[in-house]
Design an enzyme around this catalytic site. Structure first.
Site, short mmCIF file in Angstrom:
data_model
loop_
_atom_site.label_atom_id
_atom_site.label_comp_id
_atom_site.label_asym_id
_atom_site.label_seq_id
_atom_site.Cartn_x
_atom_site.Cartn_y
_atom_site.Cartn_z
N ASP A 53 -1.88 2.39 -7.19
CA ASP A 53 -0.54 1.87 -7.49
C ASP A 53 -0.40 0.44 -6.95
OD1 ASP A 53 -0.39 2.51 -4.81
OD2 ASP A 53 1.48 3.63 -4.96
N SER A 54 -1.47 -0.07 -6.32
CA SER A 54 -1.54 -1.51 -6.00
C SER A 54 -1.44 -2.31 -7.30
CB SER A 54 -2.85 -1.83 -5.26
OG SER A 54 -3.96 -1.28 -5.93
N ASP B 174 -3.57 7.11 -8.80
CA ASP B 174 -2.51 7.25 -7.80
C ASP B 174 -1.26 7.86 -8.42
OD1 ASP B 174 -3.10 6.55 -5.19
OD2 ASP B 174 -2.77 4.41 -5.52
N LYS C 126 -4.43 10.91 -6.39
CA LYS C 126 -4.27 10.60 -4.96
C LYS C 126 -2.78 10.48 -4.68
CE LYS C 126 -5.33 6.35 -3.17
NZ LYS C 126 -4.01 5.90 -2.67
N GLU D 20 0.16 9.87 -1.23
CA GLU D 20 0.30 9.40 0.15
C GLU D 20 1.11 10.39 0.99
OE1 GLU D 20 1.99 5.45 0.16
OE2 GLU D 20 0.43 4.68 -1.18
N GLU E 176 -5.89 4.31 5.72
CA GLU E 176 -5.58 2.89 5.54
C GLU E 176 -4.91 2.33 6.80
OE1 GLU E 176 -3.48 1.85 1.94
OE2 GLU E 176 -3.18 -0.22 2.61
O1 KIV Z 1 -3.25 1.55 -4.54
C1 KIV Z 1 -4.31 1.27 -3.96
O2 KIV Z 1 -5.03 0.33 -4.33
C2 KIV Z 1 -4.69 2.09 -2.84
C3 KIV Z 1 -5.83 1.60 -2.00
C4 KIV Z 1 -5.37 0.47 -1.17
C5 KIV Z 1 -6.40 2.70 -1.18
O3 KIV Z 1 -4.10 3.09 -2.60
#
Ligand code: KIV
Length: 282
Positions: free
Chosen positions: A47-48, A86, A115, A117, A184
């Site tokens: 989600d970056s 994500d 994934k 959080e 992280e």
């Molecule tokens: O969204 C992302 O790129 C991430 C990484 C920083 C692990 O979750």
């Protein structure tokens, strides 16, 4: 080599003699092809996306629709990697039903696992996702979706008490059946403790060298953007300056008339051209 499956990822511990896992983010088909051809094990549609591609200041702005759109683009490149997508903020916070539906949408878009959080408070949702046969990767420590709760992008678990809680969180994620956990923004010693405490791999970002794998954001490692370089990033290229030079050279060629050349243009036969001329181009 073939794509790594979630069960294969779950067994990848450096202490058992495995090579560290290599995870890199990608958000589109060309990026996924580059990550795959470079031999990464896992491509993360992170989600970056919000920050490095879509121009937002944090990750809270992306939606399940956005993540599906980009996961599908990555999947269409058919990378020789495990694809993790994500779950964005608020896609696994409301109800277990909605959470499972959102995870399923990402899987249908082409992910092999998802994934999310957070530690223990996410366990009920993780249980439901796993019960729907969807592999889950955890993500603890500095969790960017909690930016407002954390008061900024700050290194976590610097105090012994918080470090102990992080170890407990990782153990509960492992116990719940997560295939790996991203660590992280935590001190290297703490990451090492977590890595020793769990049987699933830890994948670090800003967590030192004693994890079972590492992940970096594609744009950071390639130097696509030069506005801010976090301490934990190693730049392997300067794609921004190469790109700016290339586009500037193109602009100069257009302005001087050097582009396009004869060889870069399509041509009509002389006979057709004179006929065209004869009828005044009508
Ligand atoms: O969204 C992302 O790129 C991430 C990484 C920083 C692990 O979750």
């Amino acid at each position: 080599m073939g794509k790594l499956t979630a069960p294969a990822i779950a067994c990848t511990k450096v202490r058992d003699g495995c090579e560290p896992l290599v995870m890199v983010t990608a958000y589109d088909a060309p990026g996924a092809r580059i990550v795959s051809e470079a031999g990464a094990d896992i491509v993360l549609v992170g989600d970056s996306l919000a920050m490095v591609v879509l121009g937002y200041d944090d990750t809270l702005q992306v939606t399940v629709d956005d993540m599906c759109h980009h996961t599908a683009a990555v999947a269409r490149a058919e990378p020789d990697c495990h694809i993790v997508a994500d779950m964005p903020w608020m896609s696994y916070h409301v109800s277990p039903e909605e959470t499972v539906q959102n995870a399923a949408r990402l899987m249908r878009a082409g992910a092999h696992s998802i994934k999310l959080e957070g530690g223990r408070k996410r366990l009920p949702m993780i249980d439901r996702i796993i019960a729907a046969e969807i592999p889950v990767m955890g993500h603890i420590g500095l969790t960017p979706q909690s930016i407002h709760q954390m008061g900024g992008f700050k290194v976590q678990a610097k105090q012994a008490e918080h470090a102990r809680k992080l170890v407990q969180a990782a153990k509960s994620l492992a116990h719940a059946g997560c295939c790996a956990v991203v660590l992280e923004g935590v001190p290297d010693r703490v990451a090492e403790m977590v890595t020793d405490a769990v049987d699933i791999p830890t994948i670090g970002i800003g967590a030192g060298s004693r994890c079972d794998g590492q992940v970096l954001v594609y744009h950071d490692l390639l130097g696509v953007d030069d506005r801010f370089v976090p301490k934990f990033v190693r730049r392997y290229a300067d794609v921004k300056s190469v790109s700016v030079s290339a586009v500037a050279a193109y602009a100069a060629d257009v302005r001087s008339g050097a582009f396009p050349s004869h060889g870069e243009s399509y041509h009509m036969s002389d006979a057709e051209a004179s006929e065209l001329h004869l009828y005044g181009g009508q």
